[in-house]
Design a protein around this motif. Structure first.
Motif, mmCIF file in Angstrom:
data_model
loop_
_atom_site.group_PDB
_atom_site.id
_atom_site.type_symbol
_atom_site.label_atom_id
_atom_site.label_comp_id
_atom_site.label_asym_id
_atom_site.label_seq_id
_atom_site.Cartn_x
_atom_site.Cartn_y
_atom_site.Cartn_z
ATOM 1 N N LEU A 176 84.285 26.848 16.318
ATOM 2 C CA LEU A 176 85.144 26.549 15.172
ATOM 3 C C LEU A 176 84.465 26.920 13.853
ATOM 4 C CD1 LEU A 176 86.496 23.077 16.353
ATOM 5 C CD2 LEU A 176 87.886 25.109 15.953
ATOM 6 N N ALA A 177 83.167 26.637 13.758
ATOM 7 C CA ALA A 177 82.436 26.976 12.533
ATOM 8 C C ALA A 177 82.392 28.485 12.342
ATOM 9 C CB ALA A 177 81.033 26.394 12.596
ATOM 10 N N ARG A 178 82.170 29.209 13.416
ATOM 11 C CA ARG A 178 82.137 30.665 13.325
ATOM 12 C C ARG A 178 83.503 31.204 12.887
ATOM 13 N NH1 ARG A 178 79.285 34.855 17.512
ATOM 14 N NH2 ARG A 178 79.914 36.762 16.450
ATOM 15 N N ALA A 179 84.560 30.552 13.332
ATOM 16 C CA ALA A 179 85.908 30.967 12.968
ATOM 17 C C ALA A 179 86.320 30.472 11.590
ATOM 18 C CB ALA A 179 86.901 30.452 14.010
ATOM 19 N N ALA A 180 85.496 29.622 10.979
ATOM 20 C CA ALA A 180 85.830 28.996 9.698
ATOM 21 C C ALA A 180 87.152 28.246 9.794
ATOM 22 C CB ALA A 180 85.876 30.037 8.577
ATOM 23 N N VAL A 181 87.269 27.439 10.848
ATOM 24 C CA VAL A 181 88.504 26.709 11.145
ATOM 25 C C VAL A 181 88.180 25.225 11.290
ATOM 26 C CG1 VAL A 181 90.203 26.308 12.974
ATOM 27 C CG2 VAL A 181 89.713 28.639 12.221
ATOM 28 N N SER A 182 89.002 24.370 10.711
ATOM 29 C CA SER A 182 88.888 22.932 10.921
ATOM 30 C C SER A 182 89.517 22.566 12.254
ATOM 31 C CB SER A 182 89.613 22.176 9.809
ATOM 32 O OG SER A 182 89.831 20.827 10.174
ATOM 33 N N PRO A 183 88.956 21.589 12.975
ATOM 34 C CA PRO A 183 89.594 21.150 14.230
ATOM 35 C C PRO A 183 91.061 20.770 14.035
ATOM 36 C CG PRO A 183 87.436 20.130 13.989
ATOM 37 C CD PRO A 183 87.712 20.848 12.709
ATOM 38 N N LEU A 192 87.098 14.982 27.261
ATOM 39 C CA LEU A 192 87.806 14.303 26.172
ATOM 40 C C LEU A 192 86.833 13.681 25.172
ATOM 41 C CD1 LEU A 192 90.851 12.586 27.875
ATOM 42 C CD2 LEU A 192 90.908 14.158 25.938
ATOM 43 N N SER A 193 85.738 13.135 25.666
ATOM 44 C CA SER A 193 84.731 12.560 24.769
ATOM 45 C C SER A 193 84.171 13.629 23.836
ATOM 46 C CB SER A 193 83.604 11.935 25.599
ATOM 47 O OG SER A 193 82.538 11.505 24.770
ATOM 48 N N ALA A 194 83.909 14.806 24.382
ATOM 49 C CA ALA A 194 83.394 15.911 23.562
ATOM 50 C C ALA A 194 84.420 16.337 22.510
ATOM 51 C CB ALA A 194 83.021 17.081 24.457
ATOM 52 N N LEU A 195 85.686 16.422 22.905
ATOM 53 C CA LEU A 195 86.734 16.807 21.958
ATOM 54 C C LEU A 195 86.867 15.784 20.827
ATOM 55 C CD1 LEU A 195 89.450 18.092 24.451
ATOM 56 C CD2 LEU A 195 88.203 19.462 22.772
ATOM 57 N N HIS A 196 86.873 14.507 21.176
ATOM 58 C CA HIS A 196 86.966 13.471 20.141
ATOM 59 C C HIS A 196 85.768 13.537 19.201
ATOM 60 C CE1 HIS A 196 90.567 11.286 21.267
ATOM 61 N NE2 HIS A 196 90.190 11.291 22.541
ATOM 62 N N GLN A 197 84.594 13.821 19.765
ATOM 63 C CA GLN A 197 83.385 13.928 18.947
ATOM 64 C C GLN A 197 83.539 15.028 17.894
ATOM 65 O OE1 GLN A 197 79.820 13.987 21.361
ATOM 66 N NE2 GLN A 197 78.650 15.091 19.806
ATOM 67 N N VAL A 198 84.106 16.161 18.271
ATOM 68 C CA VAL A 198 84.296 17.279 17.334
ATOM 69 C C VAL A 198 85.386 16.953 16.324
ATOM 70 C CG1 VAL A 198 84.979 19.697 17.126
ATOM 71 C CG2 VAL A 198 83.489 18.978 19.007
ATOM 72 N N TRP A 199 86.505 16.415 16.796
ATOM 73 C CA TRP A 199 87.637 16.149 15.895
ATOM 74 C C TRP A 199 87.293 15.071 14.860
ATOM 75 C CZ3 TRP A 199 88.828 19.922 18.875
ATOM 76 C CH2 TRP A 199 90.016 20.625 18.710
ATOM 77 N N ARG A 200 86.445 14.107 15.243
ATOM 78 C CA ARG A 200 86.083 13.044 14.304
ATOM 79 C C ARG A 200 85.299 13.587 13.112
ATOM 80 N NH1 ARG A 200 85.203 9.689 18.958
ATOM 81 N NH2 ARG A 200 83.001 10.303 18.934
ATOM 82 N N THR A 201 84.596 14.673 13.291
ATOM 83 C CA THR A 201 83.803 15.227 12.183
ATOM 84 C C THR A 201 84.693 15.696 11.036
ATOM 85 O OG1 THR A 201 83.808 17.470 13.104
ATOM 86 C CG2 THR A 201 82.019 15.999 13.780
ATOM 87 N N ALA A 202 85.976 15.974 11.328
ATOM 88 C CA ALA A 202 86.904 16.438 10.294
ATOM 89 C C ALA A 202 87.752 15.292 9.734
ATOM 90 C CB ALA A 202 87.801 17.534 10.852
ATOM 91 N N GLY A 203 87.455 14.047 10.115
ATOM 92 C CA GLY A 203 88.225 12.910 9.641
ATOM 93 C C GLY A 203 89.372 12.583 10.574
ATOM 94 N N ALA A 204 90.171 11.620 10.191
ATOM 95 C CA ALA A 204 91.285 11.160 11.023
ATOM 96 C C ALA A 204 92.345 12.256 11.135
ATOM 97 C CB ALA A 204 91.878 9.888 10.445
ATOM 98 N N ALA A 205 92.867 12.413 12.327
ATOM 99 C CA ALA A 205 93.937 13.387 12.569
ATOM 100 C C ALA A 205 95.166 12.647 13.069
ATOM 101 C CB ALA A 205 93.496 14.411 13.607
#
Length: 589
Positions: free
Chosen positions: A303-310, A331-344
């Motif tokens: 995602l960082a390489r793509a310059a894209v927010s989760p 799912l734990s890994a996905l939540h870990q990444v998505w949390r870095t961008a704040g609440a979705a």
């Protein structure tokens, strides 16, 4: 984007999957929510060479993905003559090699690239599963030993495995770029795509074929809480998840630097915005256990390489192991990444897996997921997860940004469509790719007469190619442009000895002329109204000359389009397992 454009375009797609002989057929299967996993009959299992000892085992999983054509014919058939194999060599060739050779040929066709005329280096990057055909059918089999039944060391040296496939493709198709085998277990084929994309950016090649194949015969056994599902279905994230189910299939993509795309001639299916590969390392429960931190890191890096927010990602094609532990860690890994961008917002990212429809293609599972995601971003539609009915209570999947679609649904976000594709290999090798929809250029003017040149390796294949193209024109709808067909056929197909050419100025007329050409053997005359330039090009082509299509098409419109693939003339090339394996109790799957 920076001034340096590090995007990569997906310009070609091809594959054979359970229940689907092509990528368009796979997409229809996904849209229609079809469970393509096959339940084998006793007769089919015996035909495949499954030994009586294993057939009597109640733990044997009697289901799996089967290619169109039948349990055996779907993998035993091969157009050996087209690829330069004699019958004995074809019978000894790993069926995975055969499947990928055909997929690579079709993907290059879909990209509008004839390697013999392409001005650049084409690389090939592959990942395949264990050569089970050698293990269970050839090893120790007098029918496969050329009269030397004890010389198995020589057989091992001459029955190439995974490392020889890319070289085989390069030799048979005439590709002169890097030819690399990429083996990372289940993530092999998606890792191959990442390596191919990076090779393009490093200018190691100018075009890249990447993907994988897997042939999995029904020799798996189910054990309670084990890896393999009892009925061969992958119910990822579902309350009834009980393991993965293995299938057979192959797929390939053709990649090109986005900066090199010709907007007037190339067709782009989707764009690779970012990708990453890593390993979980030692921070996990064991060698066979996945690691949440490693999976989160590879997704975050892509995602960082793509310059894209989760939060911009509308669909995620999951690895989807369909084991409770594996699904929970993913799912734990996905939540870990998505949390870095704040609440979705809840349900803002659809979560699915092609494994639910076609099973787990092992080394080819990642490329199957990528193909499905490419079609999803192109169409703006998210397929239903056909095996999802009730969320697993231990996963908490309905409490976050991810939602597993139970029905076909439109893209969750407005604006540019973005998707992620994950593939994780046993042993901790992870790959993730970020996809974006491609811009759709306005169609060019198609008025006037157009020449459609066809060629094939045999008269029968030529007639079938004419029939397939006629059927395509009869059913394709109003978006069909003869200028695109003319350009694609003239520049993007391998030039073969048996040839036909028709001229038309609208699709129905072209279909009728193709039907007449298929009925042959006389060549139907070209209409006089087509003009002298078109007549001259047709005559040159039909005489077997090296027609100057570049000059002919210089001022004519047209870009690459998807057409029916080459009609392979498959014949059975197969050696049954030796009789002394009658007591086979299974062994490696």
């Amino acid at each position: 984007m920076s001034e340096y454009d590090d995007r990569v375009a997906v310009v070609g797609l091809a594959g054979r999957f359970p229940g689907a002989d092509s990528v368009p057929e796979l997409w229809r299967l996904l849209r229609d929510g079809v469970d393509a996993v096959h339940d084998y009959t006793e007769a089919e299992l015996r035909q495949l060479g499954i030994a009586p000892g294993l057939l009597d085992d109640p733990a044997l999983v009697r289901s799996g993905g089967v290619l169109p054509g039948g349990a055996l014919d779907g993998i035993a058939g091969f157009d050996a003559d087209l690829f330069g194999f004699d019958a004995p060599d074809a019978a000894l060739l790993d069926p995975q090699h055969r499947l990928f050779l055909e997929s690579a040929w079709e993907a290059l066709e879909d990209a509008g690239c004839d390697p013999r005329r392409y001005d650049g280096d084409v690389g090939v990057f592959t990942g395949i599963s264990t050569n089970r055909y050698f293990l269970f059918h050839l090893l120790g089999n007098p029918a496969a030993s050329d009269g030397r039944p004890d010389d198995w060391e020589a057989q091992l040296a001459t029955r190439p495995g995974a490392d020889y496939l890319p070289a085989q493709v390069a030799y048979r198709l005439g590709l002169r770029g890097p030819a690399m085998a990429v083996q990372t277990a289940c993530s092999s084929s998606l890792t191959a795509v990442c390596v191919a994309a990076q090779s393009l950016l490093d200018y190691a090649c100018d075009l890249a074929v990447a993907g994988g194949a897997s042939v999995s015969l029904p020799r798996h056994r189910h054990t309670p809480e084990g890896l393999v599902s009892p009925d061969g279905r992958c119910r990822a994230f579902d309350a009834a998840a009980a393991g993965t189910g293995y299938s057979t299939g192959a797929a390939a993509v053709v990649l090109k630097r986005y900066a090199d795309v010709d907007p007037d001639r190339d067709r782009v299916h989707a764009v690779l915005r970012g990708w990453a590969v890593n390993n979980d390392g030692a921070h996990r429960a064991g060698f066979e256990a996945p690691g949440a931190d490693g999976q989160a890191a590879v997704i975050a890096e892509a995602l960082a390489r793509a310059a894209v927010s989760p939060h911009e990602v509308g669909y995620l094609e999951a690895h989807g192991s369909a084991t409770v532990v594996g699904d929970a860690i993913e799912l734990s890994a996905l939540h870990q990444v998505w949390r870095t961008a704040g609440a979705a917002p809840a349900g803002s990212c659809a979560l699915g897996t092609v494994k639910a429809n076609i099973g787990n293609l092992d080394a080819a599972s990642g490329i199957a997921g990528l193909v499905a995601a490419v079609r999803a971003v192109a169409e703006g539609t998210v397929p239903a997860h056909v095996q999802f009915h009730e969320p697993h209570p231990e996963l908490g999947i309905e409490t976050g940004p991810f939602a597993v679609p139970r029905t076909l649904r439109p893209w969750p976000h407005d604006g540019s469509r973005l998707a992620g594709v994950s593939s994780f290999g046993l042993g901790g090798s992870n790959a993730h790719v970020v996809l974006e929809q491609a811009a759709r250029p306005a169609p060019a003017s198609t008025a006037g007469w157009h020449l459609l040149p066809l060629s094939a390796h045999s008269p029968a294949a030529l007639a079938e190619a004419c029939r397939r193209l006629a059927e395509h024109l009869e059913t394709a709808g109003p978006g069909t442009h003869l200028a695109d067909l003319a350009y694609t056929l003239a520049t993007g197909r391998r030039v073969l000895p048996y040839r036909a050419a028709i001229a038309a100025h609208e699709p129905a007329e072209a279909a009728a002329a193709l039907r007449r050409a298929a009925a042959g053997p006389q060549r139907p005359p070209l209409p006089a109204a087509a003009g002298p330039e078109l007549h001259a090009a047709a005559e040159s082509w039909l005489r077997g000359e090296d027609t100057d299509w570049t000059s002919y098409l210089k001022n004519r419109p047209g870009r690459v389009c998807t057409l029916p693939a080459y009609p392979f003339r498959r014949r059975r090339h197969w050696i049954d397992p030796p009789a002394h394996r009658a007591a086979d109790r299974g062994g490696p799957a």
